[in-house]
Design a protein around this motif. Sequence first.
Motif, PDB file in Angstrom:
ATOM      1  N   PRO A  93      19.283  -4.872  57.822  1.00  0.00           N
ATOM      2  CA  PRO A  93      19.379  -3.474  57.470  1.00  0.00           C
ATOM      3  C   PRO A  93      18.593  -3.211  56.061  1.00  0.00           C
ATOM      4  O   PRO A  93      18.780  -4.017  55.271  1.00  0.00           O
ATOM      5  CB  PRO A  93      20.589  -2.863  57.245  1.00  0.00           C
ATOM      6  N   VAL A  94      17.768  -2.446  56.023  1.00  0.00           N
ATOM      7  CA  VAL A  94      16.782  -2.228  54.704  1.00  0.00           C
ATOM      8  C   VAL A  94      16.586  -0.815  54.336  1.00  0.00           C
ATOM      9  O   VAL A  94      16.735   0.063  55.292  1.00  0.00           O
ATOM     10  CB  VAL A  94      15.228  -2.742  54.859  1.00  0.00           C
ATOM     11  N   ALA A  95      16.452  -0.502  53.084  1.00  0.00           N
ATOM     12  CA  ALA A  95      16.211   1.020  52.740  1.00  0.00           C
ATOM     13  C   ALA A  95      14.840   1.062  51.939  1.00  0.00           C
ATOM     14  O   ALA A  95      14.632   0.212  51.261  1.00  0.00           O
ATOM     15  CB  ALA A  95      17.410   1.351  52.078  1.00  0.00           C
ATOM     16  N   ILE A  96      14.388   2.278  52.197  1.00  0.00           N
ATOM     17  CA  ILE A  96      13.023   2.749  51.187  1.00  0.00           C
ATOM     18  C   ILE A  96      13.322   3.622  50.358  1.00  0.00           C
ATOM     19  O   ILE A  96      14.061   4.765  50.487  1.00  0.00           O
ATOM     20  CB  ILE A  96      11.831   3.099  52.083  1.00  0.00           C
ATOM     21  N   VAL A  97      12.847   3.331  49.003  1.00  0.00           N
ATOM     22  CA  VAL A  97      13.017   4.388  48.185  1.00  0.00           C
ATOM     23  C   VAL A  97      11.530   5.215  47.863  1.00  0.00           C
ATOM     24  O   VAL A  97      10.608   4.577  47.406  1.00  0.00           O
ATOM     25  CB  VAL A  97      13.530   3.733  46.650  1.00  0.00           C
ATOM     26  N   GLU A  98      11.254   6.326  48.244  1.00  0.00           N
ATOM     27  CA  GLU A  98      10.001   6.815  48.218  1.00  0.00           C
ATOM     28  C   GLU A  98       9.803   7.567  46.964  1.00  0.00           C
ATOM     29  O   GLU A  98      10.500   7.697  46.043  1.00  0.00           O
ATOM     30  CB  GLU A  98      10.138   8.049  49.425  1.00  0.00           C
ATOM     31  N   GLY A  99       8.197   7.735  46.758  1.00  0.00           N
ATOM     32  CA  GLY A  99       7.950   8.224  45.574  1.00  0.00           C
ATOM     33  C   GLY A  99       7.824   9.974  45.756  1.00  0.00           C
ATOM     34  O   GLY A  99       8.557  10.255  46.803  1.00  0.00           O
ATOM     35  N   ALA A 100       7.403  10.665  45.030  1.00  0.00           N
ATOM     36  CA  ALA A 100       7.413  12.187  45.125  1.00  0.00           C
ATOM     37  C   ALA A 100       6.686  12.601  46.566  1.00  0.00           C
ATOM     38  O   ALA A 100       5.602  12.155  46.807  1.00  0.00           O
ATOM     39  CB  ALA A 100       6.505  12.856  44.012  1.00  0.00           C
ATOM     40  N   PRO A 101       7.557  13.379  47.107  1.00  0.00           N
ATOM     41  CA  PRO A 101       7.221  13.777  48.506  1.00  0.00           C
ATOM     42  C   PRO A 101       5.741  14.585  48.655  1.00  0.00           C
ATOM     43  O   PRO A 101       5.116  14.411  49.917  1.00  0.00           O
ATOM     44  CB  PRO A 101       8.228  14.982  48.951  1.00  0.00           C
ATOM     45  N   ASN A 102       5.422  15.220  47.595  1.00  0.00           N
ATOM     46  CA  ASN A 102       3.987  15.724  47.635  1.00  0.00           C
ATOM     47  C   ASN A 102       2.867  15.052  47.459  1.00  0.00           C
ATOM     48  O   ASN A 102       1.689  15.388  47.535  1.00  0.00           O
ATOM     49  CB  ASN A 102       3.937  17.053  46.842  1.00  0.00           C
ATOM     50  N   ALA A 103       2.908  13.841  47.308  1.00  0.00           N
ATOM     51  CA  ALA A 103       2.217  12.871  46.643  1.00  0.00           C
ATOM     52  C   ALA A 103       1.513  11.871  47.603  1.00  0.00           C
ATOM     53  O   ALA A 103       2.062  11.270  48.562  1.00  0.00           O
ATOM     54  CB  ALA A 103       2.462  11.958  45.525  1.00  0.00           C
ATOM     55  N   TYR A 104       0.267  11.971  47.890  1.00  0.00           N
ATOM     56  CA  TYR A 104      -0.488  11.188  49.060  1.00  0.00           C
ATOM     57  C   TYR A 104      -0.191   9.845  48.990  1.00  0.00           C
ATOM     58  O   TYR A 104       0.069   9.305  50.071  1.00  0.00           O
ATOM     59  CB  TYR A 104      -2.011  11.374  48.798  1.00  0.00           C
ATOM     60  N   ASN A 105      -0.425   9.237  47.570  1.00  0.00           N
ATOM     61  CA  ASN A 105       0.058   7.925  47.402  1.00  0.00           C
ATOM     62  C   ASN A 105       1.455   7.562  48.071  1.00  0.00           C
ATOM     63  O   ASN A 105       1.691   6.570  48.650  1.00  0.00           O
ATOM     64  CB  ASN A 105      -0.036   7.674  45.894  1.00  0.00           C
ATOM     65  N   ALA A 106       2.461   8.324  47.776  1.00  0.00           N
ATOM     66  CA  ALA A 106       3.908   8.159  48.099  1.00  0.00           C
ATOM     67  C   ALA A 106       3.824   8.039  49.567  1.00  0.00           C
ATOM     68  O   ALA A 106       4.395   7.113  50.061  1.00  0.00           O
ATOM     69  CB  ALA A 106       4.646   9.081  47.619  1.00  0.00           C
ATOM     70  N   MET A 107       3.166   8.742  50.248  1.00  0.00           N
ATOM     71  CA  MET A 107       3.297   8.934  51.869  1.00  0.00           C
ATOM     72  C   MET A 107       2.417   7.778  52.346  1.00  0.00           C
ATOM     73  O   MET A 107       3.113   6.962  53.238  1.00  0.00           O
ATOM     74  CB  MET A 107       2.373  10.288  52.390  1.00  0.00           C
ATOM     75  N   GLN A 108       1.438   7.115  51.812  1.00  0.00           N
ATOM     76  CA  GLN A 108       0.732   6.199  52.398  1.00  0.00           C
ATOM     77  C   GLN A 108       1.539   4.937  52.157  1.00  0.00           C
ATOM     78  O   GLN A 108       1.688   3.743  52.967  1.00  0.00           O
ATOM     79  CB  GLN A 108      -0.491   5.550  51.390  1.00  0.00           C
ATOM     80  N   ARG A 109       2.177   4.835  51.024  1.00  0.00           N
ATOM     81  CA  ARG A 109       3.211   3.599  50.535  1.00  0.00           C
ATOM     82  C   ARG A 109       4.313   3.566  51.629  1.00  0.00           C
ATOM     83  O   ARG A 109       4.544   2.438  52.129  1.00  0.00           O
ATOM     84  CB  ARG A 109       3.528   3.672  49.196  1.00  0.00           C
ATOM     85  N   LYS A 110       4.794   4.750  51.697  1.00  0.00           N
ATOM     86  CA  LYS A 110       6.022   4.814  52.630  1.00  0.00           C
ATOM     87  C   LYS A 110       5.573   4.328  54.196  1.00  0.00           C
ATOM     88  O   LYS A 110       6.251   3.242  55.030  1.00  0.00           O
ATOM     89  CB  LYS A 110       6.518   6.093  52.755  1.00  0.00           C
ATOM     90  N   LEU A 111       4.522   4.694  54.533  1.00  0.00           N
ATOM     91  CA  LEU A 111       3.840   4.740  55.759  1.00  0.00           C
ATOM     92  C   LEU A 111       3.406   2.840  56.078  1.00  0.00           C
ATOM     93  O   LEU A 111       3.904   2.112  57.082  1.00  0.00           O
ATOM     94  CB  LEU A 111       2.480   5.035  56.174  1.00  0.00           C
TER      95      LEU A 111
END
Lengths: 319, 324
Positions: B177-195
């Motif tokens: 089991p692992v967890a992700i801490v995301e960046g600001a939800p409206n930032a493109y970089n944050a979405m890319q890193r999450k993906l």
Amino acid sequence: MTHRINRRTRLSFLGDYLGLLGVLALLVVLCSLTTQHFFSLITFRTIANQIPDAVIIASGMTLVLIIAGIDLSVGSLLALSAAVLGVAMVNWQQPLVVALLLALATGLGAGLLNGLVIVRWRLPSFIVTLGMLEAARGAAYLATDSKTQYIGSQIEAVAEANILGLGLPFAVALVTVLALQVLLTQTLFGRHLFALGGNEESARLSGVRVERVRVAVFTLAGGLSGLAAIIHCARLGAADPNAGIGYELNAIAAVVIGGTSLMGGRGSVVRTLLGVLIIAVLESGLAQAGAGEPTKRLVTGGVIVAAVIMDYYRNRERL
Amino acid sequence: MLSRFITLAVASLMLVICACERATAPPTEGEGAVSVAPEVAGKPRIALIMKSLANEFFLTMENGARAHQQAHADQYELIAQGIKDETDVSRQIQLVEQMMAQGVNALVIAPADSKALVSVLKRAQDAGIVVINIDNKLDEGVLAERGLKIPFVGPDNRKGARQVAEYLVQQLKPGDPVAIVEGAPNAYNAMQRKLGFEEALTAAGMKIVSSQTANWEMAQANQVVSGMITEHPELKAVLCANDSMALGAVAALRAAGKLGEVKVVGFDNISAVQDLLKQGEIIATADQHADQLAVFGIKFALDILAGKQAPADKETPVDLVRKP
């Protein structure tokens, strides 16, 4: 006449806390029912670990609101004091004690400046502390070169120290709350705060040195931001120039949930502590339930307003 | 008395601002430091417009650009500006308009919003200014709709995040089991890193039990991760979309006595995580060479101005940084 009012106040004293404690208990039950691991020692230890800086800042804010002022600079002062702490330890290689004293002095100094400017030019505290909010943040960026200063184990020792099974930060927060409550209810200075918040002119006429009291309160609020900064840094092991953004509003929310009037003249630090706890339990429960950011903010906002509405009805009953 | 004081304060503020601005620039509230290299005829003038200079990342970027300009002072002039905080979109649009009015030859911009800036950048391009997009990629859909081509020079955040996560999973077992801490939800970089994180994790058969945002912030990450380890005591790793949040995660684990038991990775390779990398408390991060990011954009703009290159997207390196 006064006698009767006093007795009624004393009788409702316990009721005062019961209302807030009820809300708190309700939240704990709700969170325990909706998430698997909420009702555990770890959760409560986590909350106790997270809130000391918020408690200390909100305590200072309570005094400011009691004198019908407002202090918007507390979050920025936390960042500035933290920045001084970080730079003193990392760049200047100062011993821990010196760095801690410098951080406290920074908070006190900035708070004193707030108070002096407010009193000297009779300006609204809203404007002066809004200016300080900007200026102190800028100074924090300048001091750290906008970089997070990693301090490490030396400062973490402060967070890890124990007193009677309580973490040192939590113990410091509790002592702060109790000391300020005693100051408010048992001393002449405390009575002067309520008098000043209730009616400045009559306080002045009855011999309260209004200017001094006001400067003292803003200095105290600044100093408490410095203290909160130390605890904040100890928890994170690092000084972040972006720390404390929005803390002033969280503090005001907690104080108002605790029933302190924004109009001044009424308030209690112990109730503020309960206000902070309510917000902390709510946030912790929502995070554990995996609620998204929009849900968290919607619910938190709703609870703040609901708590104040409840307070309104309880006050009306008492009248 | 009071109003006189305010008038005086405002007047002196205006004086200071006017003294800072160039005579050609319209007067503004000057929160971004304006720096203009001495004017020499014939040299191209390049404007660098960034996001918050309060952020270490953008400050590093700006300092890198300034150092490059000083080393190549004979080749171009640099006007560097930033906004107060990362979300002050309207102020950034205003800055682009000011730069157009100043007649710069090229505009290198890290947009605060990947959609809202498109329209003003189209006007800049129509006015004959070379526009280069760095850091935060402009929205493809909006660009296509306006029939606009703006070259993006920057790292592939998704690839960087994938590299970090691929390194992490080597130290885990499938099904962990692992967890992700995301960046600001409206930032493109944050979405890319999450993906990027998700791709590598799913490919290796990890179980993502929680994914929450902490808005790039250390204190928020501390709180979020504290909650995560209480709700998921069996957690094996936390993947943070930037290093500030990784610092907050490490502090949460230390407080819970789970340091070492739960592995942490970050992104950005900021100075504050260097000690933690050495001690292995953060096992990996990604370096997108912040000091070079703006320089890449500036060099590319110079090449286009000199007719050496045609405008096209250009990828800059992202490197995995492990325990030294």
